[in-house]
Design a protein around this motif. Structure first.
Motif, mmCIF file in Angstrom:
data_model
loop_
_atom_site.group_PDB
_atom_site.id
_atom_site.type_symbol
_atom_site.label_atom_id
_atom_site.label_comp_id
_atom_site.label_asym_id
_atom_site.label_seq_id
_atom_site.Cartn_x
_atom_site.Cartn_y
_atom_site.Cartn_z
ATOM 1 N N GLY A 1 0.854 -1.178 0.000
ATOM 2 C CA GLY A 1 0.000 0.000 0.000
ATOM 3 C C GLY A 1 0.890 1.227 0.000
ATOM 4 O O GLY A 1 2.085 1.159 0.313
ATOM 5 N N ILE A 2 0.332 2.361 -0.381
ATOM 6 C CA ILE A 2 1.100 3.602 -0.353
ATOM 7 C C ILE A 2 0.688 4.438 0.849
ATOM 8 O O ILE A 2 -0.381 4.249 1.419
ATOM 9 C CB ILE A 2 0.949 4.393 -1.669
ATOM 10 C CG1 ILE A 2 -0.509 4.800 -1.918
ATOM 11 C CG2 ILE A 2 1.465 3.573 -2.844
ATOM 12 C CD1 ILE A 2 -0.694 5.690 -3.148
ATOM 13 N N TRP A 3 1.564 5.334 1.271
ATOM 14 C CA TRP A 3 1.332 6.185 2.442
ATOM 15 C C TRP A 3 0.995 5.356 3.680
ATOM 16 O O TRP A 3 0.065 5.642 4.409
ATOM 17 C CB TRP A 3 0.245 7.225 2.148
ATOM 18 C CG TRP A 3 0.614 8.141 1.017
ATOM 19 C CD1 TRP A 3 0.142 8.082 -0.266
ATOM 20 C CD2 TRP A 3 1.567 9.211 1.055
ATOM 21 N NE1 TRP A 3 0.748 9.053 -1.033
ATOM 22 C CE2 TRP A 3 1.622 9.770 -0.247
ATOM 23 C CE3 TRP A 3 2.379 9.760 2.059
ATOM 24 C CZ2 TRP A 3 2.454 10.858 -0.562
ATOM 25 C CZ3 TRP A 3 3.193 10.834 1.740
ATOM 26 C CH2 TRP A 3 3.224 11.365 0.450
ATOM 27 N N GLN A 4 1.803 4.305 3.896
ATOM 28 C CA GLN A 4 1.602 3.453 5.076
ATOM 29 C C GLN A 4 2.925 2.844 5.536
ATOM 30 O O GLN A 4 2.944 1.797 6.174
ATOM 31 C CB GLN A 4 0.594 2.341 4.771
ATOM 32 C CG GLN A 4 1.017 1.408 3.638
ATOM 33 C CD GLN A 4 0.289 0.079 3.643
ATOM 34 O OE1 GLN A 4 -0.829 -0.056 4.106
ATOM 35 N NE2 GLN A 4 0.963 -0.945 3.137
ATOM 36 N N ASP A 5 4.036 3.485 5.225
ATOM 37 C CA ASP A 5 5.325 2.929 5.615
ATOM 38 C C ASP A 5 5.586 3.140 7.101
ATOM 39 O O ASP A 5 5.094 4.091 7.717
ATOM 40 C CB ASP A 5 6.455 3.546 4.787
ATOM 41 C CG ASP A 5 6.473 3.015 3.366
ATOM 42 O OD1 ASP A 5 6.051 1.865 3.162
ATOM 43 O OD2 ASP A 5 6.911 3.738 2.459
ATOM 44 N N GLY A 6 6.374 2.222 7.663
ATOM 45 C CA GLY A 6 6.722 2.307 9.070
ATOM 46 C C GLY A 6 8.022 3.058 9.285
ATOM 47 O O GLY A 6 8.774 3.339 8.347
ATOM 48 N N GLY A 7 8.302 3.370 10.534
ATOM 49 C CA GLY A 7 9.540 4.051 10.879
ATOM 50 C C GLY A 7 9.486 4.532 12.311
ATOM 51 O O GLY A 7 8.442 4.439 12.980
#
Length: 334
Positions: A179-185
């Motif tokens: 998915g886009i705009w759902q990366d972790g960090g």
């Protein structure tokens, strides 16, 4: 399906447990202002070969996302975040959070000091744990509350957040989680000095070129598109806050020995607005593109600019902060 209930967990670091060969997650105990505890589970090893995780850490991080966080004044605990541009969501491909070419692979654990992912994570997490003014922000997918004790820190009910890594461009069984705009960090704010630390992770099997569903853009089915070793076009500057009546401008350098036709290339801003380019950039020269204000808009509140080639691959990406555009007429140099 994409990860569920994409969220930010904010709190103070109370404890941590290093990853092991039997449990390949670095575990962080977080507590909110009400004393509620959560666990942050950080992948330190990939299930898909090669197993070494890619990392990018910065102990003096600057980016427009920090302006957004400050403006949001998030409470401690979990906050749901819409997976869309121009908000609080992370996207390694579209938000230009850092130069992905600078990511390096590290094994989970090897003999010696400061030479594996456990050591790198431990350095920053212990620093936050020992500093009472440090606030940690973890981006990912939450779980819980559970009806049992947390298996690592024994608090009840068990709850926390995981997928603290890039969540797009996957292969095999993990494509369903794209998915886009759902990366972790993880972002750590040392509030007394207003200094930020950024911790970003990805798997070597993932692609940094993805479509609007977060799937890898490939030339050969089943194989992620590799990141180019060197891009010929570079975004080197932008006039974000021009004098009255003057257009915003983007400066594009052609570093190659050949002229490049920009037909089919596009500029993309932080709100995912796109503007097609035209013209030819002579070899070794800078092309100055004046925006018409009808498509791409460079926000004075901080933002990002990406350059896509005719196949949709990002060949250059930069970001700027609100502070960098405080003076009218001054170029932001990347």
């Amino acid at each position: 399906m994409p990860i569920a209930n994409y969220s930010i967990l904010k709190g103070r670091v109370k404890d941590r447990k290093r990853a092991t060969a039997q449990s390949a997650h670095f575990q962080i105990l977080i507590e909110d202002a009400q004393g509620v505890q959560y666990r942050v589970a950080v992948n330190a090893k990939s299930k898909v070969a090669p197993s070494e995780v890619l990392y990018f850490f910065s102990d003096n991080y600057t980016h427009e996302i920090l302006d957004k966080i400050a403006q949001a004044k998030l409470p401690t605990g979990l906050t749901a975040v819409p997976s869309k541009p121009n908000g609080l969501a992370l996207d390694f491909v579209r938000r230009n959070l850092f130069d992905t070419a600078q990511m390096q692979p590290l094994p989970l654990e090897v003999p010696g000091e400061d030479n594996d992912l456990n050591d790198k994570l431990d350095l920053y997490i212990q620093r936050a744990m020992n500093n009472p003014d440090a606030e940690l922000y973890a981006f990912g997918e939450p779980w819980g509350p559970e009806t049992k004790l947390d298996q690592y820190f024994a608090f009840l009910p068990g709850r926390g957040i995981h997928d603290i890594h890039m969540n797009q461009g996957n292969v095999g069984q993990f494509v369903a989680q794209d998915g886009i705009w759902q990366d972790g960090g993880i972002l750590i704010h040392f509030t007394s000095t207003n200094r930020w630390v950024a911790l970003f992770l990805a798997f070597q099997s993932q692609s940094f070129h993805t479509d609007e569903n977060g799937h890898a853009i490939t030339k050969v089915p089943g194989g992620p598109q590799p990141v180019p070793e060197m891009a010929d076009l570079h975004l080197i500057a932008a006039l974000v806050k021009p004098q009255a009546g003057k257009p915003e401008r983007v400066y594009i350098l052609n570093a190659s020995p050949n002229a490049i036709d920009l037909a089919g290339y596009e500029l993309v801003d932080k709100a995912n607005r796109r503007e097609p380019l035209s013209g030819v950039v002579p070899a070794g020269e800078v092309f100055v593109y004046a925006l018409n204000g009808q498509r791409v808009v460079l926000s004075n509140d901080g933002g990002s600019i990406s350059l896509l080639d005719p196949t949709g691959l990002k060949v250059a990406g930069v970001s700027y902060t609100q502070n960098q555009v405080s003076q009218t007429g001054r170029l932001v140099v990347f």
